[in-house]
Write an enzyme that holds these catalytic residues in place. Structure first.
Site, PDB file in Angstrom:
ATOM      1  N   GLU A 132       0.885  -1.173   0.000  1.00 36.84           N
ATOM      2  CA  GLU A 132       0.000   0.000   0.000  1.00 36.84           C
ATOM      3  C   GLU A 132       0.916   1.214   0.000  1.00 36.84           C
ATOM      4  OE1 GLU A 132      -3.079  -0.256  -0.403  1.00 36.84           O
ATOM      5  OE2 GLU A 132      -3.723  -2.175   0.400  1.00 36.84           O
ATOM      6  N   CYS A 137      -2.701   9.290   2.452  1.00 34.56           N
ATOM      7  CA  CYS A 137      -2.388   8.788   1.103  1.00 34.56           C
ATOM      8  C   CYS A 137      -3.479   9.176   0.127  1.00 34.56           C
ATOM      9  CB  CYS A 137      -2.197   7.287   1.144  1.00 34.56           C
ATOM     10  SG  CYS A 137      -3.581   6.436   1.909  1.00 34.56           S
TER      11      CYS A 137
HETATM   12  P1  NAD Z   1       8.130   5.192   4.694  1.00 38.10           P
HETATM   13  O1  NAD Z   1       8.147   4.433   3.421  1.00 38.10           O
HETATM   14  O2  NAD Z   1       9.208   6.147   4.974  1.00 38.10           O
HETATM   15  O3  NAD Z   1       8.110   4.185   5.947  1.00 38.10           O
HETATM   16  C1  NAD Z   1       7.097   3.218   6.101  1.00 38.10           C
HETATM   17  C2  NAD Z   1       7.599   2.122   7.029  1.00 38.10           C
HETATM   18  O4  NAD Z   1       8.666   1.431   6.389  1.00 38.10           O
HETATM   19  C3  NAD Z   1       8.172   2.628   8.348  1.00 38.10           C
HETATM   20  O5  NAD Z   1       7.794   1.747   9.366  1.00 38.10           O
HETATM   21  C4  NAD Z   1       9.678   2.569   8.111  1.00 38.10           C
HETATM   22  O6  NAD Z   1      10.438   2.425   9.277  1.00 38.10           O
HETATM   23  C5  NAD Z   1       9.798   1.340   7.247  1.00 38.10           C
HETATM   24  N1  NAD Z   1      10.990   1.283   6.407  1.00 38.10           N
HETATM   25  C6  NAD Z   1      11.756   2.309   5.964  1.00 38.10           C
HETATM   26  N2  NAD Z   1      12.764   1.838   5.178  1.00 38.10           N
HETATM   27  C7  NAD Z   1      12.610   0.498   5.115  1.00 38.10           C
HETATM   28  C8  NAD Z   1      13.306  -0.545   4.440  1.00 38.10           C
HETATM   29  N3  NAD Z   1      14.352  -0.297   3.676  1.00 38.10           N
HETATM   30  N4  NAD Z   1      12.872  -1.813   4.588  1.00 38.10           N
HETATM   31  C9  NAD Z   1      11.787  -2.086   5.336  1.00 38.10           C
HETATM   32  N5  NAD Z   1      11.078  -1.134   6.003  1.00 38.10           N
HETATM   33  C10 NAD Z   1      11.480   0.138   5.884  1.00 38.10           C
HETATM   34  O7  NAD Z   1       6.689   5.893   4.737  1.00 38.10           O
HETATM   35  P2  NAD Z   1       6.134   6.881   5.845  1.00 38.10           P
HETATM   36  O8  NAD Z   1       6.834   8.187   5.667  1.00 38.10           O
HETATM   37  O9  NAD Z   1       6.136   6.227   7.164  1.00 38.10           O
HETATM   38  O10 NAD Z   1       4.611   7.010   5.409  1.00 38.10           O
HETATM   39  C11 NAD Z   1       4.154   7.896   4.458  1.00 38.10           C
HETATM   40  C12 NAD Z   1       3.971   7.206   3.119  1.00 38.10           C
HETATM   41  O11 NAD Z   1       3.061   6.112   3.237  1.00 38.10           O
HETATM   42  C13 NAD Z   1       3.364   8.124   2.075  1.00 38.10           C
HETATM   43  O12 NAD Z   1       3.990   7.915   0.854  1.00 38.10           O
HETATM   44  C14 NAD Z   1       1.920   7.671   2.031  1.00 38.10           C
HETATM   45  O13 NAD Z   1       1.247   7.983   0.821  1.00 38.10           O
HETATM   46  C15 NAD Z   1       2.065   6.202   2.229  1.00 38.10           C
HETATM   47  N6  NAD Z   1       0.817   5.638   2.705  1.00 38.10           N
HETATM   48  C16 NAD Z   1       0.102   4.825   1.868  1.00 38.10           C
HETATM   49  C17 NAD Z   1      -1.118   4.326   2.282  1.00 38.10           C
HETATM   50  C18 NAD Z   1      -1.956   3.447   1.386  1.00 38.10           C
HETATM   51  O14 NAD Z   1      -2.908   2.859   1.882  1.00 38.10           O
HETATM   52  N7  NAD Z   1      -1.677   3.334   0.101  1.00 38.10           N
HETATM   53  C19 NAD Z   1      -1.599   4.639   3.555  1.00 38.10           C
HETATM   54  C20 NAD Z   1      -0.833   5.478   4.360  1.00 38.10           C
HETATM   55  C21 NAD Z   1       0.373   5.958   3.943  1.00 38.10           C
END
Ligand code: NAD
Length: 495
Positions: free
Chosen positions: A236, A270
């Site tokens: 997602e 999102c």
């Molecule tokens: P992010 O991608 O920075 O982090 C998400 C999660 O991934 C965190 O827990 C982080 O610690 C972890 N992470 C980071 N690097 C990683 C790696 N290399 N391997 C595994 N895990 C890793 O995102 P964010 O800043 O926490 O959230 C915002 C983003 O999420 C926005 O782009 C938003 O659009 C998206 N989002 C999407 C939905 C959806 O349903 N499509 C819902 C909410 C948020």
């Protein structure tokens, strides 16, 4: 021994910049053992009947409902959202709990199949849990987006290892506490805390399925890691969501709706509208209506229940929003309103409208994730659809028109996961409506029946009812067997 780059997380309150007590990171070396414990707990959990697992979910939802004020307070303080939005997250979780208790039995029920050439056998299709499901969650809806996949995985008989965002670890701790209070068996839900390195270690620790919610950039890295192990994956990812305003729209309603959808949770959603395509005939009137709707928006912290534009969760996110707006203005965009961070001990950004943004600006390509919207005039609906589909993202869109039939016809052409007519985003928020994007916004579903089916593998069992010496398709092959099959093909399918 490998260790996490950080030993503690140090999040600060977005409302006032004050530091919270540090949260200990799970050492990378501990993570395989966490997954191993979850693996040991899983068969006992799976062995319970669905009714028994439902009862645990019921106890969990009661615990959540009883603790709603405390959870909302934690969400407001750590993520910076409004109390209304916080209770909205909690409501969504409770609705999903109730929904899965109601439908899981039906959705996961084994069924018989009757294939034409296999009527001498019984064919049974059964659903089995994957085993250990890893859930990696973001910070913007940290309660709801952690729990949606967790609840689906648990009711289906999996155990779960949850890694919340490093920016909202207190919500992760709250979730673990709620499961413990609800009396869940040990290690059925395990919490690991830390940044991306902990997420990477979790993916490498032998889980059986991963649900990742986060940015496109990290989603790509996660997909590469998962791909190496052929790990089943639900992604997602980010969105750059679009509102299409047609010439016959009720502009007052459209402006109010877009003012909400572009700024809910300070645009850190999102599904937040980042681009408005408006038919040229009403472009000026639409901009005027939007400006009026924006004039009434109030910036304020989570302690003010009437604030519309709440805090930006992380310092990096605030800097990114500012940089994207400055880049657009430098490229020649016109600032209709807002455009600045608010001077305060906390982290706030003014609700912002940009127009006449040149294609060279980064804001066309990058997700903003803040209270900023770009309004662009288009010749007609066809151009709006073409521009929407040209985007690499494909999460949500809305169409603002009085003509529902035309709205539905346009919706059918949009390459996104969700389209609403004269609303944006919120209609998709119900438990039984599966959620998920297309293209760079990810694949797979959470919520709904489809979200539950993401947590199971289907197995086929068959048994023959006749003790004949051999089956017709076994060796040795005889010339007449092929001829007979050819005749059957012609008879069954060739007429
Ligand atoms: P992010 O991608 O920075 O982090 C998400 C999660 O991934 C965190 O827990 C982080 O610690 C972890 N992470 C980071 N690097 C990683 C790696 N290399 N391997 C595994 N895990 C890793 O995102 P964010 O800043 O926490 O959230 C915002 C983003 O999420 C926005 O782009 C938003 O659009 C998206 N989002 C999407 C939905 C959806 O349903 N499509 C819902 C909410 C948020």
């Amino acid at each position: 021994m490998t260790t996490s780059a950080e030993t503690h997380l140090h999040p600060t309150n977005p409302n006032n910049g004050e530091a919270f007590s540090p949260v200990r990171c799970t050492a990378l070396a501990e993570i395989p053992a966490c997954v191993q414990r979850a693996r040991q707990a899983q068969p006992h959990w799976q062995a319970l009947s669905l009714r028994q697992r439902s009862r645990f979910l019921h106890r969990f939802s009661q615990e959540v409902a009883r603790s709603a004020e405390r959870i909302a307070e934690c969400l407001c303080q750590t993520q910076g959202k409004s109390p209304f939005d916080a209770y909205g997250e909690i409501f969504t979780v409770l609705e999903l709990c109730q929904y899965y208790q109601r439908v899981a039995g039906r959705v996961l029920k084994a069924r018989w199949a009757f294939p034409l050439s296999g009527l001498h056998r019984s064919h049974r299709l059964v659903y089995e849990p994957y085993g250990v499901v890893g859930v990696i969650a973001p910070w913007n809806y940290p309660f709801n987006l952690s729990l949606q996949p967790v609840l689906a995985a648990l009711i289906a008989g999996n155990s779960v290892v949850l890694k919340p965002s490093e920016h909202t670890p207190h919500i992760g701790a709250e979730i673990a506490h709620l499961f413990a209070q609800a009396g869940f068996p040990r290690d059925v839900l395990t919490l690991v805390q830390g940044d991306g390195s902990v997420g990477q270690a979790l993916i490498a620790a032998g889980i059986d399925k991963l649900v990742f919610t986060g940015s496109v950039a990290v989603g790509r890295q996660v997909a590469r890691l998962a791909g190496e192990q052929l790990l089943p994956l639900t992604l997602e990812l980010g969105g750059k969501d679009v509102a299409i305003v047609l010439a016959d729209a009720d502009l007052q309603r459209a402006a109010q709706g877009i003012a909400w959808a572009a700024n809910v949770n300070a645009g850190q959603a999102c599904l937040a509208v980042e681009q408005v395509y408006v038919e040229a005939a009403v472009a000026d009137a639409c901009l005027h209506a939007l400006r009026q709707a924006y004039a009434n928006l109030r910036v304020g912290d989570s302690t003010d229940p009437t604030a519309d534009i709440t805090a930006i969760t992380t310092p990096a996110q605030l800097a990114k929003i500012q940089a994207l707006v400055e880049d657009a203005v430098l490229c020649g965009a016109r600032l209709v309103c807002g455009g600045q961070a608010v001077r305060s001990a906390g982290r706030f950004f003014q609700p912002t409208i940009l127009t006449d943004v040149p294609e060279s600006a980064r804001i066309w390509r990058e997700e903003i994730f803040g209270p900023v919207v770009v309004v662009q005039r288009v010749a007609d609906a066809a151009e709006a659809v073409a521009r929407t589909n040209a985007s690499p993202f494909g999460l949500t869109a809305s169409i603002w028109t009085r003509n529902r039939a035309q709205g539905r016809a346009l919706a059918a052409q949009l390459q996104v996961g969700d389209v609403a007519i004269i609303e944006h985003g919120a209609p998709a928020g119900h438990a039984e409506i599966a959620w998920g994007g297309r293209k760079a916004s990810g694949f797979g579903k959470t919520r709904g029946k489809e979200g539950l089916l993401e947590m199971v593998v289907q197995k086929h069992l068959s048994w023959d009812w006749f003790d004949r010496p051999r089956e017709a398709h076994w060796f040795p092959n005889a010339k007449r067997d092929a001829k007979f099959l050819l005749r059957v093909i012609g008879w069954l399918f060739g007429r």
